[in-house]
Design a protein around this motif. Sequence first.
Motif, PDB file in Angstrom:
ATOM      1  N   ARG A 108      40.404  20.797  10.820  1.00 46.52           N
ATOM      2  CA  ARG A 108      40.501  19.747   9.790  1.00 46.52           C
ATOM      3  C   ARG A 108      39.115  19.417   9.231  1.00 46.52           C
ATOM      4  O   ARG A 108      38.938  19.237   8.028  1.00 46.52           O
ATOM      5  CB  ARG A 108      41.149  18.495  10.374  1.00 46.52           C
ATOM      6  N   ALA A 109      38.105  19.368  10.119  1.00 47.27           N
ATOM      7  CA  ALA A 109      36.740  19.037   9.667  1.00 47.27           C
ATOM      8  C   ALA A 109      36.221  20.130   8.724  1.00 47.27           C
ATOM      9  O   ALA A 109      35.612  19.833   7.689  1.00 47.27           O
ATOM     10  CB  ALA A 109      35.818  18.894  10.872  1.00 47.27           C
ATOM     11  N   ALA A 110      36.507  21.392   9.065  1.00 45.88           N
ATOM     12  CA  ALA A 110      36.024  22.502   8.225  1.00 45.88           C
ATOM     13  C   ALA A 110      36.713  22.477   6.855  1.00 45.88           C
ATOM     14  O   ALA A 110      36.069  22.667   5.818  1.00 45.88           O
ATOM     15  CB  ALA A 110      36.267  23.836   8.924  1.00 45.88           C
ATOM     16  N   TRP A 111      38.032  22.200   6.841  1.00 44.79           N
ATOM     17  CA  TRP A 111      38.741  22.149   5.557  1.00 44.79           C
ATOM     18  C   TRP A 111      38.301  20.940   4.729  1.00 44.79           C
ATOM     19  O   TRP A 111      38.208  21.007   3.508  1.00 44.79           O
ATOM     20  CB  TRP A 111      40.261  22.102   5.765  1.00 44.79           C
ATOM     21  N   GLU A 112      38.023  19.823   5.427  1.00 47.82           N
ATOM     22  CA  GLU A 112      37.596  18.609   4.722  1.00 47.82           C
ATOM     23  C   GLU A 112      36.271  18.865   4.000  1.00 47.82           C
ATOM     24  O   GLU A 112      36.095  18.515   2.838  1.00 47.82           O
ATOM     25  CB  GLU A 112      37.435  17.485   5.742  1.00 47.82           C
ATOM     26  N   GLU A 113      35.365  19.532   4.718  1.00 48.43           N
ATOM     27  CA  GLU A 113      34.054  19.864   4.147  1.00 48.43           C
ATOM     28  C   GLU A 113      34.248  20.788   2.933  1.00 48.43           C
ATOM     29  O   GLU A 113      33.695  20.563   1.856  1.00 48.43           O
ATOM     30  CB  GLU A 113      33.219  20.562   5.245  1.00 48.43           C
ATOM     31  N   HIS A 114      35.076  21.795   3.124  1.00 46.99           N
ATOM     32  CA  HIS A 114      35.325  22.765   2.045  1.00 46.99           C
ATOM     33  C   HIS A 114      35.987  22.080   0.836  1.00 46.99           C
ATOM     34  O   HIS A 114      35.645  22.358  -0.313  1.00 46.99           O
ATOM     35  CB  HIS A 114      36.216  23.894   2.568  1.00 46.99           C
ATOM     36  N   GLY A 115      36.919  21.172   1.131  1.00 44.92           N
ATOM     37  CA  GLY A 115      37.695  20.518   0.070  1.00 44.92           C
ATOM     38  C   GLY A 115      36.852  19.682  -0.876  1.00 44.92           C
ATOM     39  O   GLY A 115      37.261  19.407  -2.005  1.00 44.92           O
ATOM     40  N   LYS A 116      35.634  19.300  -0.436  1.00 48.39           N
ATOM     41  CA  LYS A 116      34.781  18.454  -1.280  1.00 48.39           C
ATOM     42  C   LYS A 116      34.426  19.150  -2.587  1.00 48.39           C
ATOM     43  O   LYS A 116      34.124  18.504  -3.582  1.00 48.39           O
ATOM     44  CB  LYS A 116      33.475  18.112  -0.539  1.00 48.39           C
ATOM     45  N   THR A 117      34.417  20.484  -2.579  1.00 45.94           N
ATOM     46  CA  THR A 117      34.003  21.202  -3.799  1.00 45.94           C
ATOM     47  C   THR A 117      35.170  21.915  -4.478  1.00 45.94           C
ATOM     48  O   THR A 117      34.989  22.543  -5.511  1.00 45.94           O
ATOM     49  CB  THR A 117      32.921  22.252  -3.453  1.00 45.94           C
ATOM     50  N   ASP A 118      36.359  21.839  -3.892  1.00 40.42           N
ATOM     51  CA  ASP A 118      37.518  22.526  -4.484  1.00 40.42           C
ATOM     52  C   ASP A 118      38.004  21.807  -5.737  1.00 40.42           C
ATOM     53  O   ASP A 118      38.117  20.578  -5.740  1.00 40.42           O
ATOM     54  CB  ASP A 118      38.685  22.526  -3.479  1.00 40.42           C
ATOM     55  N   THR A 119      38.294  22.559  -6.787  1.00 39.79           N
ATOM     56  CA  THR A 119      38.977  21.978  -7.958  1.00 39.79           C
ATOM     57  C   THR A 119      40.123  22.918  -8.326  1.00 39.79           C
ATOM     58  O   THR A 119      40.033  24.130  -8.107  1.00 39.79           O
ATOM     59  CB  THR A 119      38.053  21.830  -9.182  1.00 39.79           C
ATOM     60  N   TYR A 120      41.185  22.341  -8.885  1.00 41.79           N
ATOM     61  CA  TYR A 120      42.378  23.131  -9.190  1.00 41.79           C
ATOM     62  C   TYR A 120      42.760  22.958 -10.655  1.00 41.79           C
ATOM     63  O   TYR A 120      42.488  21.927 -11.261  1.00 41.79           O
ATOM     64  CB  TYR A 120      43.560  22.660  -8.318  1.00 41.79           C
ATOM     65  N   LEU A 121      43.482  23.962 -11.173  1.00 45.18           N
ATOM     66  CA  LEU A 121      44.054  23.834 -12.519  1.00 45.18           C
ATOM     67  C   LEU A 121      45.224  22.862 -12.466  1.00 45.18           C
ATOM     68  O   LEU A 121      45.936  22.804 -11.454  1.00 45.18           O
ATOM     69  CB  LEU A 121      44.611  25.183 -12.978  1.00 45.18           C
ATOM     70  N   THR A 122      45.434  22.123 -13.546  1.00 47.75           N
ATOM     71  CA  THR A 122      46.689  21.379 -13.660  1.00 47.75           C
ATOM     72  C   THR A 122      47.769  22.379 -14.094  1.00 47.75           C
ATOM     73  O   THR A 122      47.453  23.475 -14.580  1.00 47.75           O
ATOM     74  CB  THR A 122      46.589  20.265 -14.725  1.00 47.75           C
ATOM     75  N   MET A 123      49.038  21.997 -13.972  1.00 48.00           N
ATOM     76  CA  MET A 123      50.112  22.905 -14.381  1.00 48.00           C
ATOM     77  C   MET A 123      50.029  23.174 -15.895  1.00 48.00           C
ATOM     78  O   MET A 123      50.338  24.271 -16.343  1.00 48.00           O
ATOM     79  CB  MET A 123      51.481  22.336 -13.996  1.00 48.00           C
ATOM     80  N   ASN A 124      49.582  22.160 -16.663  1.00 44.94           N
ATOM     81  CA  ASN A 124      49.448  22.376 -18.111  1.00 44.94           C
ATOM     82  C   ASN A 124      48.341  23.379 -18.421  1.00 44.94           C
ATOM     83  O   ASN A 124      48.503  24.248 -19.279  1.00 44.94           O
ATOM     84  CB  ASN A 124      49.151  21.056 -18.839  1.00 44.94           C
ATOM     85  N   GLU A 125      47.211  23.250 -17.710  1.00 41.41           N
ATOM     86  CA  GLU A 125      46.112  24.204 -17.922  1.00 41.41           C
ATOM     87  C   GLU A 125      46.553  25.617 -17.548  1.00 41.41           C
ATOM     88  O   GLU A 125      46.263  26.590 -18.245  1.00 41.41           O
ATOM     89  CB  GLU A 125      44.888  23.803 -17.082  1.00 41.41           C
ATOM     90  N   LEU A 126      47.279  25.701 -16.433  1.00 43.87           N
ATOM     91  CA  LEU A 126      47.770  27.010 -15.984  1.00 43.87           C
ATOM     92  C   LEU A 126      48.697  27.622 -17.030  1.00 43.87           C
ATOM     93  O   LEU A 126      48.565  28.801 -17.387  1.00 43.87           O
ATOM     94  CB  LEU A 126      48.514  26.838 -14.653  1.00 43.87           C
ATOM     95  N   SER A 127      49.626  26.816 -17.548  1.00 42.86           N
ATOM     96  CA  SER A 127      50.586  27.328 -18.532  1.00 42.86           C
ATOM     97  C   SER A 127      49.870  27.819 -19.782  1.00 42.86           C
ATOM     98  O   SER A 127      50.218  28.864 -20.331  1.00 42.86           O
ATOM     99  CB  SER A 127      51.578  26.246 -18.941  1.00 42.86           C
TER     100      SER A 127
END
Length: 231
Positions: free
Chosen positions: A180-199
């Motif tokens: 959980r600590a490793a994913w939490e650290e990694h998640g700080k820089t993660d960004t995702y497309l919205t479904m509209n951007e993806l479409s």
Amino acid sequence: MSAIEKDFDRLALLDTGGWTQNNHYHNLLLRYVPTPCERVLEVGCGTGSFSRRLTQRAQEVIALDLSSEMIRVARSHSAALGNLQFHVADFMSWQTTESFDCIATIATLHHLPAHAAFKKLKTHLRPGGVLIIIDLFEPERRLLTANGILDATLNVAAMAVCGSLRALHNGRLKPSRAVRAAWEEHGKTDTYLTMNELSSLAAEILPGSEIRRLLLWRYLLIWRNEIAVTG
Ligand SMILES: C[S@@+](CC[C@H](N)C(=O)[O-])C[C@H]1O[C@@H](n2cnc3c(N)ncnc32)[C@H](O)[C@@H]1O
């Protein structure tokens, strides 16, 4: 070494196998692999669990990952499989003249520049080939919209289903504290497309894609490189 590489080298060392929100979808994804399938590429293969499944469906599997630790672990689990090759590579700078009947990528696209990545994935797909993408998406934060209500409802259901499946398969409701600590650290820089951007991106680069929300915070995109019908 990039932050992403460092994060996944750390996560590779914590991998204990078992059920995950990604391997939950392997059976679903295998349904889209074309038959027959000579060559398949997996981008961002992690420790290679889906690559190993693909060896049962294709004559040859090439699997790439940016993290050398992920590839080391993947190779250590795959010595018996003669039709599977792993490479440490950044997909965006990976050079090949090869093309594939199928390209699959799971929970990796958000680490790549989406527009350029879609184009490169498309370039390497043979006519008649199938592109299979699962990735996370940014939920709609405006609650009082149709997508806001849908995403909020799915989120509650996903938390319950995810906890139950992890308890059932792995004997615990949550991953270990270290994971959980490793994913939490990694998640700080993660960004995702919205479904509209993806479409919009898919309409521009991969017209005719099938896109749908999956329960566990992910979308599925399937694109077929249709062979032009002449005459
Ligand atoms: C969230 S993990 C998913 C791993 C695996 N697909 C799974 O389902 O468990 C994302 C993977 O993408 C890899 N990755 C990130 N950027 C990449 C890139 N530019 N080229 C190749 N692999 C990359 C990471 O090293 C990591 O192993």
